[in-house]
Enzyme design. Structure first.
Site, PDB file in Angstrom:
ATOM      1  N   LYS A 185      40.869  41.497  41.857  1.00  0.00           N
ATOM      2  CA  LYS A 185      40.289  41.901  43.130  1.00  0.00           C
ATOM      3  C   LYS A 185      40.918  41.153  44.304  1.00  0.00           C
ATOM      4  O   LYS A 185      40.820  41.592  45.436  1.00  0.00           O
ATOM      5  CB  LYS A 185      38.772  41.577  43.140  1.00  0.00           C
ATOM      6  CG  LYS A 185      37.983  42.194  42.030  1.00  0.00           C
ATOM      7  CD  LYS A 185      36.525  41.590  42.070  1.00  0.00           C
ATOM      8  CE  LYS A 185      35.825  41.938  40.788  1.00  0.00           C
ATOM      9  NZ  LYS A 185      34.562  41.207  40.661  1.00  0.00           N
ATOM     10  N   GLY A 186      41.527  40.021  44.000  1.00  0.00           N
ATOM     11  CA  GLY A 186      41.918  39.074  45.043  1.00  0.00           C
ATOM     12  C   GLY A 186      42.817  39.610  46.134  1.00  0.00           C
ATOM     13  O   GLY A 186      42.832  39.078  47.246  1.00  0.00           O
ATOM     14  N   GLU A 225      49.854  40.602  45.276  1.00  0.00           N
ATOM     15  CA  GLU A 225      48.986  39.640  44.587  1.00  0.00           C
ATOM     16  C   GLU A 225      48.419  38.648  45.602  1.00  0.00           C
ATOM     17  O   GLU A 225      49.013  38.413  46.651  1.00  0.00           O
ATOM     18  CB  GLU A 225      49.831  38.926  43.512  1.00  0.00           C
ATOM     19  CG  GLU A 225      49.171  37.792  42.755  1.00  0.00           C
ATOM     20  CD  GLU A 225      48.060  38.226  41.817  1.00  0.00           C
ATOM     21  OE1 GLU A 225      47.093  38.837  42.302  1.00  0.00           O
ATOM     22  OE2 GLU A 225      48.152  37.924  40.612  1.00  0.00           O
ATOM     23  N   ASP A 226      47.258  38.064  45.274  1.00  0.00           N
ATOM     24  CA  ASP A 226      46.678  37.072  46.187  1.00  0.00           C
ATOM     25  C   ASP A 226      47.386  35.727  46.092  1.00  0.00           C
ATOM     26  O   ASP A 226      47.757  35.129  47.084  1.00  0.00           O
ATOM     27  CB  ASP A 226      45.162  36.917  45.954  1.00  0.00           C
ATOM     28  CG  ASP A 226      44.792  36.621  44.500  1.00  0.00           C
ATOM     29  OD1 ASP A 226      45.688  36.631  43.636  1.00  0.00           O
ATOM     30  OD2 ASP A 226      43.601  36.392  44.229  1.00  0.00           O
ATOM     31  N   ASP A 240      50.210  31.621  40.608  1.00  0.00           N
ATOM     32  CA  ASP A 240      49.878  30.304  40.049  1.00  0.00           C
ATOM     33  C   ASP A 240      50.794  30.054  38.848  1.00  0.00           C
ATOM     34  O   ASP A 240      51.944  29.665  39.015  1.00  0.00           O
ATOM     35  CB  ASP A 240      48.384  30.300  39.687  1.00  0.00           C
ATOM     36  CG  ASP A 240      47.852  28.917  39.366  1.00  0.00           C
ATOM     37  OD1 ASP A 240      48.651  27.994  39.219  1.00  0.00           O
ATOM     38  OD2 ASP A 240      46.621  28.751  39.243  1.00  0.00           O
ATOM     39  N   ARG A 289      35.174  35.617  49.396  1.00  0.00           N
ATOM     40  CA  ARG A 289      36.313  36.530  49.600  1.00  0.00           C
ATOM     41  C   ARG A 289      36.358  37.039  51.039  1.00  0.00           C
ATOM     42  O   ARG A 289      37.413  37.381  51.553  1.00  0.00           O
ATOM     43  CB  ARG A 289      36.207  37.744  48.671  1.00  0.00           C
ATOM     44  CG  ARG A 289      36.352  37.445  47.191  1.00  0.00           C
ATOM     45  CD  ARG A 289      36.483  38.756  46.414  1.00  0.00           C
ATOM     46  NE  ARG A 289      36.261  38.590  44.979  1.00  0.00           N
ATOM     47  CZ  ARG A 289      37.200  38.212  44.097  1.00  0.00           C
ATOM     48  NH1 ARG A 289      38.407  37.972  44.525  1.00  0.00           N
ATOM     49  NH2 ARG A 289      36.921  38.099  42.819  1.00  0.00           N
TER      50      ARG A 289
HETATM   51  P1  XMP Z   1      48.495  33.391  37.278  1.00  0.00           P
HETATM   52  O1  XMP Z   1      48.677  34.445  36.240  1.00  0.00           O
HETATM   53  O2  XMP Z   1      49.588  33.357  38.299  1.00  0.00           O
HETATM   54  O3  XMP Z   1      47.104  33.750  37.954  1.00  0.00           O
HETATM   55  O4  XMP Z   1      48.211  32.037  36.696  1.00  0.00           O
HETATM   56  C1  XMP Z   1      46.945  33.981  39.297  1.00  0.00           C
HETATM   57  C2  XMP Z   1      45.485  34.283  39.451  1.00  0.00           C
HETATM   58  O5  XMP Z   1      44.711  33.109  39.251  1.00  0.00           O
HETATM   59  C3  XMP Z   1      43.665  33.031  40.187  1.00  0.00           C
HETATM   60  N1  XMP Z   1      43.847  31.804  41.005  1.00  0.00           N
HETATM   61  C4  XMP Z   1      43.102  31.456  42.051  1.00  0.00           C
HETATM   62  N2  XMP Z   1      42.064  32.094  42.636  1.00  0.00           N
HETATM   63  N3  XMP Z   1      41.903  30.356  44.243  1.00  0.00           N
HETATM   64  C5  XMP Z   1      41.466  31.529  43.720  1.00  0.00           C
HETATM   65  O6  XMP Z   1      40.522  32.094  44.248  1.00  0.00           O
HETATM   66  C6  XMP Z   1      42.932  29.648  43.719  1.00  0.00           C
HETATM   67  O7  XMP Z   1      43.296  28.592  44.226  1.00  0.00           O
HETATM   68  C7  XMP Z   1      43.569  30.247  42.571  1.00  0.00           C
HETATM   69  N4  XMP Z   1      44.612  29.860  41.785  1.00  0.00           N
HETATM   70  C8  XMP Z   1      44.758  30.846  40.839  1.00  0.00           C
HETATM   71  C9  XMP Z   1      43.776  34.281  41.013  1.00  0.00           C
HETATM   72  O8  XMP Z   1      42.919  35.234  40.488  1.00  0.00           O
HETATM   73  C10 XMP Z   1      45.212  34.733  40.850  1.00  0.00           C
HETATM   74  O9  XMP Z   1      45.351  36.115  40.986  1.00  0.00           O
HETATM   75 MG    MG Z   2      44.054  37.751  41.231  1.00  0.00          MG
END
Ligand code: XMP
Ligand code: MG
Length: 181
Positions: free
Chosen positions: A43-44, A99-100, A103, A166
């Site tokens: 959803k991000g 993508e939001d 990570d 959000r």
């Molecule tokens: P990956 O697969 O790149 O995952 O490890 C990325 C997803 O992990 C979540 N994510 C966060 N969500 N604040 C958030 O609200 C953060 O600091 C954060 N770090 C990772 C997020 O869903 C992203 O799409």
């Molecule tokens: Mg996400």
């Protein structure tokens, strides 16, 4: 909501300017292989995506995917479950995945691999935030991004903590007491 925020990393104005600049860049880059398709990862990405596509000012289509990744960071891409797939045919088209936050990149690496198997003209990765210090499980890099962030948990502008925050207009870090509550 605002009382739970420790500090603001990117203000509403900074976000607006960065998204506008990125939208223009993407618009200039699309090759003209049919109508480009923006795929938002729910959803991000939903707020970023909504602003970004309007800033491009180009003829484009939008679709959304829900992907869930499992396992720990020592496992490479592959353990990703596509909960909701796109309905559009991407053969021969320019695809921009939105993508939001990048990570570990596990989710996006798997999504990109799946999309590439469907013979698009191109697949580009566009992320609002790039956790540059994060432990990546793949060598995937963002083609487009707005901001780099450190290794802290951020919320707002689509990003959540336990499904909340959000709808903050800025991106910030929560107070420690919120997590420990
Ligand atoms: P990956 O697969 O790149 O995952 O490890 C990325 C997803 O992990 C979540 N994510 C966060 N969500 N604040 C958030 O609200 C953060 O600091 C954060 N770090 C990772 C997020 O869903 C992203 O799409
Ligand atoms: Mg996400």
């Amino acid at each position: 909501m605002h009382n739970d925020v420790e500090k603001i990393l990117f203000s509403e104005d900074e976000i607006r300017n960065a998204v506008a600049a990125l939208g223009k860049r993407i618009a200039a880059d699309v090759s003209g292989n049919g109508t480009p398709l923006f795929i938002g990862i729910l959803k991000g990405s939903f707020i970023f995506m909504a602003d970004l596509v309007r800033e491009t000012g180009i003829n484009c289509e939008m679709d959304f995917m829900i992907a869930k990744s499992y396992g720990n960071s020592t496992v490479s891409s592959g353990t990703v479950n596509i909960v909701k797939d796109i309905s559009a045919d991407i053969t021969g088209r320019d695809v921009i995945v939105v993508e939001d936050i990048l990570d570990t990149a596990r989710t996006l690496a798997a999504v990109k691999e799946l999309l590439l198997s469907r013979s698009p003209a191109s697949v580009k990765i566009c992320t609002l935030l790039d956790k540059v210090t994060a432990k990546r499980v793949s060598d995937l890099k963002a083609d487009y991004k707005c901001f780099d962030v450190g290794n802290e948990f951020v919320v707002g502008y689509g990003l959540d903590y336990a499904e909340k925050y959000r709808n903050l207009k800025y991106i910030g870090v929560l107070k420690r007491e919120v997590y420990e509550k």
